[in-house]
Write a protein that holds these residues in place. Structure first.
Motif, short mmCIF file in Angstrom:
data_model
loop_
_atom_site.label_atom_id
_atom_site.label_comp_id
_atom_site.label_asym_id
_atom_site.label_seq_id
_atom_site.Cartn_x
_atom_site.Cartn_y
_atom_site.Cartn_z
N LEU A 3 4.96 -6.72 5.90
CA LEU A 3 3.83 -5.86 6.17
C LEU A 3 4.19 -4.43 5.83
CD1 LEU A 3 2.97 -7.27 9.69
CD2 LEU A 3 1.88 -7.86 7.55
N THR A 4 3.19 -3.63 5.51
CA THR A 4 3.45 -2.21 5.32
C THR A 4 3.25 -1.51 6.65
OG1 THR A 4 1.16 -1.76 4.68
CG2 THR A 4 2.71 -2.26 2.91
N ASP A 5 3.81 -0.32 6.79
CA ASP A 5 3.75 0.42 8.04
C ASP A 5 3.49 1.89 7.73
OD1 ASP A 5 3.81 0.88 10.74
OD2 ASP A 5 5.89 0.29 11.03
N SER A 6 3.22 2.65 8.76
CA SER A 6 3.05 4.10 8.64
C SER A 6 4.24 4.79 9.27
CB SER A 6 1.77 4.54 9.36
OG SER A 6 0.65 3.93 8.78
N CYS A 7 4.66 5.89 8.65
CA CYS A 7 5.81 6.64 9.17
C CYS A 7 5.45 7.30 10.50
CB CYS A 7 6.22 7.71 8.16
SG CYS A 7 7.59 8.74 8.73
N PRO A 8 6.24 7.07 11.54
CA PRO A 8 5.95 7.69 12.83
C PRO A 8 6.25 9.20 12.85
CG PRO A 8 7.95 6.38 12.98
CD PRO A 8 7.38 6.16 11.62
N SER A 9 6.93 9.69 11.81
CA SER A 9 7.28 11.11 11.77
C SER A 9 6.23 11.94 11.02
CB SER A 9 8.65 11.28 11.13
OG SER A 9 9.02 12.62 11.10
N CYS A 10 5.90 11.52 9.79
CA CYS A 10 4.98 12.32 8.98
C CYS A 10 3.62 11.65 8.76
CB CYS A 10 5.61 12.67 7.64
SG CYS A 10 5.75 11.28 6.50
N CYS A 11 3.43 10.43 9.27
CA CYS A 11 2.17 9.66 9.21
C CYS A 11 1.81 9.18 7.80
CB CYS A 11 1.03 10.44 9.83
SG CYS A 11 1.28 10.82 11.56
N ARG A 12 2.77 9.16 6.88
CA ARG A 12 2.51 8.60 5.56
C ARG A 12 2.24 7.11 5.71
NH1 ARG A 12 6.06 10.20 0.46
NH2 ARG A 12 4.76 9.28 -1.15
N ARG A 13 1.26 6.59 4.99
CA ARG A 13 0.82 5.21 5.16
C ARG A 13 1.26 4.32 4.01
NH1 ARG A 13 -5.27 5.34 7.24
NH2 ARG A 13 -4.63 3.32 8.00
N GLY A 14 1.24 3.01 4.27
CA GLY A 14 1.50 2.01 3.23
C GLY A 14 2.95 1.90 2.79
N ILE A 15 3.88 2.12 3.68
CA ILE A 15 5.31 2.07 3.33
C ILE A 15 5.79 0.62 3.44
CG2 ILE A 15 7.62 2.87 3.94
CD1 ILE A 15 6.21 5.39 5.10
N ALA A 16 6.36 0.11 2.36
CA ALA A 16 6.89 -1.25 2.33
C ALA A 16 8.27 -1.28 2.99
CB ALA A 16 6.98 -1.74 0.90
N PRO A 17 8.65 -2.41 3.57
CA PRO A 17 9.97 -2.49 4.19
C PRO A 17 11.10 -2.36 3.17
CG PRO A 17 8.81 -4.59 4.39
CD PRO A 17 7.89 -3.63 3.74
N ALA A 18 12.15 -1.66 3.56
CA ALA A 18 13.33 -1.51 2.71
C ALA A 18 14.26 -2.71 2.89
CB ALA A 18 14.07 -0.22 3.04
#
Length: 65
Positions: A3-18
């Motif tokens: 699943l993709t997630d949003s950064c809890p720090s800067c709220c950037r969306r659609g981040i894929a897991p590393a």
């Protein structure tokens, strides 16, 4: 189940897991924000998801109706 997630720090969306790891009934995704570099992880209990999908499969859908 990636699943993709949003950064809890800067709220950037659609981040894929590393990174992704499955341990027993848990699925763990590690994320790193490409914008601010913040790192975090999420853990999901696969038994909860399998129960959810089982209940959905029992409901009739439009094709079956």
């Amino acid at each position: 189940m990636s699943l993709t997630d949003s950064c809890p720090s800067c709220c950037r969306r659609g981040i894929a897991p590393a990174t992704t790891r499955t341990r027993g009934n848990r699925h763990i995704d590690g994320y790193r924000c490409p914008g601010c570099g913040h790192q975090w992880a999420t853990a999901r209990d696969l038994t909860a998801y399998s129960d959810l999908h089982a209940r959905r499969a029992q409901r009739p859908n439009r094709k079956a109706a």
